[in-house]
Design a protein around this motif. Sequence first.
Motif, short mmCIF file in Angstrom:
data_model
loop_
_atom_site.label_atom_id
_atom_site.label_comp_id
_atom_site.label_asym_id
_atom_site.label_seq_id
_atom_site.Cartn_x
_atom_site.Cartn_y
_atom_site.Cartn_z
N PHE A 157 6.65 -66.66 9.49
CA PHE A 157 5.56 -66.02 10.22
C PHE A 157 6.15 -64.93 11.11
O PHE A 157 7.16 -65.14 11.78
N ILE A 158 5.51 -63.76 11.09
CA ILE A 158 5.99 -62.63 11.88
C ILE A 158 4.83 -62.05 12.67
O ILE A 158 3.81 -61.67 12.08
N SER A 159 4.96 -62.01 13.99
CA SER A 159 3.92 -61.40 14.82
C SER A 159 4.27 -59.93 15.06
O SER A 159 5.42 -59.53 14.90
N ALA A 160 3.27 -59.16 15.45
CA ALA A 160 3.42 -57.70 15.53
C ALA A 160 4.02 -57.23 14.20
O ALA A 160 4.98 -56.46 14.14
N ALA A 161 3.39 -57.70 13.13
CA ALA A 161 3.98 -57.59 11.79
C ALA A 161 4.01 -56.17 11.26
O ALA A 161 4.77 -55.86 10.34
N VAL A 184 9.64 -53.47 14.41
CA VAL A 184 10.52 -54.57 13.98
C VAL A 184 9.86 -55.36 12.85
O VAL A 184 10.48 -55.62 11.81
N GLY A 185 8.58 -55.72 13.05
CA GLY A 185 7.88 -56.59 12.12
C GLY A 185 7.86 -56.05 10.69
O GLY A 185 8.03 -56.81 9.74
N MET A 186 7.64 -54.74 10.56
CA MET A 186 7.50 -54.21 9.20
C MET A 186 8.77 -54.40 8.37
O MET A 186 8.70 -54.68 7.18
N PHE A 187 9.92 -54.28 9.01
CA PHE A 187 11.18 -54.45 8.26
C PHE A 187 11.55 -55.92 8.13
O PHE A 187 12.09 -56.34 7.11
N ALA A 188 11.24 -56.69 9.17
CA ALA A 188 11.53 -58.13 9.11
C ALA A 188 10.78 -58.78 7.95
O ALA A 188 11.34 -59.58 7.20
N GLY A 189 9.51 -58.41 7.81
CA GLY A 189 8.72 -58.98 6.72
C GLY A 189 9.29 -58.61 5.36
O GLY A 189 9.38 -59.46 4.46
N GLN A 190 9.69 -57.35 5.21
CA GLN A 190 10.24 -56.92 3.92
C GLN A 190 11.58 -57.60 3.64
O GLN A 190 11.88 -57.98 2.50
N ARG A 243 7.88 -66.92 1.60
CA ARG A 243 6.46 -66.65 1.73
C ARG A 243 6.25 -66.13 3.15
O ARG A 243 6.63 -66.79 4.12
N VAL A 244 5.69 -64.93 3.27
CA VAL A 244 5.65 -64.27 4.57
C VAL A 244 4.22 -63.94 4.97
O VAL A 244 3.47 -63.33 4.20
N VAL A 245 3.86 -64.36 6.18
CA VAL A 245 2.54 -64.08 6.74
C VAL A 245 2.75 -63.35 8.07
O VAL A 245 3.65 -63.70 8.84
N GLY A 246 1.91 -62.33 8.31
CA GLY A 246 2.04 -61.59 9.56
C GLY A 246 0.75 -61.54 10.34
O GLY A 246 -0.34 -61.60 9.77
N SER A 247 0.86 -61.44 11.65
CA SER A 247 -0.31 -61.17 12.47
C SER A 247 -0.16 -59.78 13.05
O SER A 247 0.95 -59.33 13.35
N GLU A 288 1.67 -52.38 1.54
CA GLU A 288 2.90 -51.57 1.52
C GLU A 288 4.17 -52.36 1.81
O GLU A 288 5.24 -52.01 1.36
N PHE A 289 4.07 -53.41 2.62
CA PHE A 289 5.28 -54.15 2.98
C PHE A 289 5.44 -55.46 2.21
O PHE A 289 6.44 -56.16 2.38
N GLY A 290 4.43 -55.81 1.41
CA GLY A 290 4.57 -56.98 0.54
C GLY A 290 4.34 -58.32 1.19
O GLY A 290 4.66 -59.36 0.61
N TYR A 291 3.77 -58.33 2.40
CA TYR A 291 3.42 -59.62 3.02
C TYR A 291 2.46 -60.38 2.10
O TYR A 291 1.57 -59.79 1.50
N ASP A 292 2.61 -61.69 2.05
CA ASP A 292 1.71 -62.51 1.23
C ASP A 292 0.33 -62.61 1.85
O ASP A 292 -0.67 -62.63 1.15
N GLU A 293 0.31 -62.72 3.18
CA GLU A 293 -0.95 -62.84 3.90
C GLU A 293 -0.81 -62.15 5.25
O GLU A 293 0.32 -61.95 5.73
N GLY A 294 -1.95 -61.84 5.85
CA GLY A 294 -1.91 -61.28 7.20
C GLY A 294 -3.24 -61.51 7.87
O GLY A 294 -4.26 -61.72 7.20
N PHE A 295 -3.22 -61.54 9.19
CA PHE A 295 -4.51 -61.64 9.89
C PHE A 295 -4.50 -60.79 11.15
O PHE A 295 -3.45 -60.51 11.72
N ASN A 296 -5.71 -60.36 11.52
CA ASN A 296 -5.94 -59.53 12.70
C ASN A 296 -6.20 -60.47 13.87
O ASN A 296 -7.21 -61.18 13.89
#
Lengths: 322, 322
Positions: free
Chosen positions: A136-140, A144-150, A158-162, A175-183
């Motif tokens: 799980f990555i916040s500020a995805a 930082v988050g965009m590269f961490a997720g990739q 399996r990567v999910v971001g908020s 664009e970054f390939g996250y499996d899931e994300g939420f606002n």
Amino acid sequence: MRGNGSFLRNPRIPFIGVGTASLLLISVDPYLRSTITGRDGDLYLPRPPLNKAITGFGIGRVVRSKNKNFNEGDIVINPFSPVAEYSIVPADFLRKIDPTTDIALPNYLSCLGVPGFTAWVAIEVLGNPKPGSNVFISAAAGGVGMFAGQLAKLKGCRVVGSTGSNDKVQLIKDEFGYDEGFNYHEESDFDVALAKYFPDGIDLYLDNVGGKLLDDVLNHVNKGAHIVISGMISQYNTIPAEREGVKNLMNMVGKDVKMQGFLCGSYLNQFGEFAQQMEKYIKEEKIKPKHKINQGIESFFESFVSLFSSSNLGKVIVQVAT
Amino acid sequence: MRGNGSFLRNPRIPFIGVGTASLLLISVDPYLRSTITGRDGDLYLPRPPLNKAITGFGIGRVVRSKNKNFNEGDIVINPFSPVAEYSIVPADFLRKIDPTTDIALPNYLSCLGVPGFTAWVAIEVLGNPKPGSNVFISAAAGGVGMFAGQLAKLKGCRVVGSTGSNDKVQLIKDEFGYDEGFNYHEESDFDVALAKYFPDGIDLYLDNVGGKLLDDVLNHVNKGAHIVISGMISQYNTIPAEREGVKNLMNMVGKDVKMQGFLCGSYLNQFGEFAQQMEKYIKEEKIKPKHKINQGIESFFESFVSLFSSSNLGKVIVQVAT
């Protein structure tokens, strides 16, 4: 190239080394917020002195040099670039960019700069998740988050971001390939959101925001989970006494959880290894950057504020000259 | 030996293995509090089923055995001893105590039991402080703290403890070799106390209490400090929503701090190494235990409550029979 060279005439900037540089690009990073609080503490970064320009990670072109290693026209990275069109800078921290490189300059402030290095330390050095781990990555969508997720996706997780807007949720998935994300503005009951997106629990959390979200993550961690904290942007505008207290730390005992804060500056001895791996990923298009480039030094303040309002999309950079 | 053997007649206790044991000594530990909360979570230990005796780390004597590895008269350690004068217990978890040992039985519930093993994992495995490190231990006179402090002293550290009475402050300094100690009821401004006792900051904190003290410790940690959490006794009597939130976690970023919770049960593969080292220390009198032995199974509840009132002095054990 613009600017009136006023910093050249400021007698408070000591003349130590290389000479004059014209600032081309400067990175706008959340950590600056904690340096201008007017008190010590938190990120323990030095406070900028009064009546001097604050500094950031910048790219400049050498205009004049009294140091034999640098020549007029060299493009240099300076981690302590004054936010000024021209400045006299010491040579100690400068790094030349290879003029034959086919990597676009803004990348040196994003994937190859502080945000990319921070993400790399978090995922490759500290978190080091196994393939299949739930990350799980916040500020995805942030720097930082965009590269961490990739990077986590490249490790088979399996990567999910908020993140703070529906556009950004789309961005991290498309664009970054996250499996899931939420606002997090829409799914603001984090306990419900985390249960929904992590039915099998969280193995690694890269915390960029702190506060309530961190507290709720602690109710969804798996045995042996790892929490890596690169920053706490939700807390930067508050004094410690007014911060959201984290109440679920006891879960760290029952679940054998490790939580680790870090400044990427403490891992500079691994910067070379990072740069090599990241340049390879960029050339292979395995890591994709996303930049929000604002024009003109006068946009610096607005750019900075945008970091805290979810209004930016991509790593925020100010272009001062070309 | 007392007892009416009522547990023998309880049909709900399955008969799996060894036969009947008479309970001699039983350890009274804070972790039991979190198993009887009536909800999941926190330490994630199994809740005792209704209408059955809760279990603890106990020492018993075999009365009858249907397992060929155990004979009448054997003295055995059972990590899941029912708090009952007699019980039928499975052989799976039993460990025989060498009848020729010159180590007093209560030691197997303190320095050689859960508290000693917890202290050993915290100091030897996880914290592993360098000689000269500044080590802080809360609940310093408690079952875990008393051994953790002595182990840290054996590693050449400067060790300071907090505890709940002046008698205990005296105890940890005079008998356990702590360099300094303070009574948190009297020096209740922890920020002031920590500044006084740690002029050079804290390198390792063994947290046994959680809450406000943990929060204030985060303002006194050194770069690269390590916080090892074995429990949070100050929080066991509260539900998570009412707990003291920890607000200073951002210091973990600026100071590169690692915080790690653990259950000693996750390190059982190192129990042999622990027992060998600890037995050596006990024989050499390098580790000194302190026991508060209450008499009779009817004292169990009062003994348990004493853990939360600072009224106990030493590791609390109930002697059920001799």
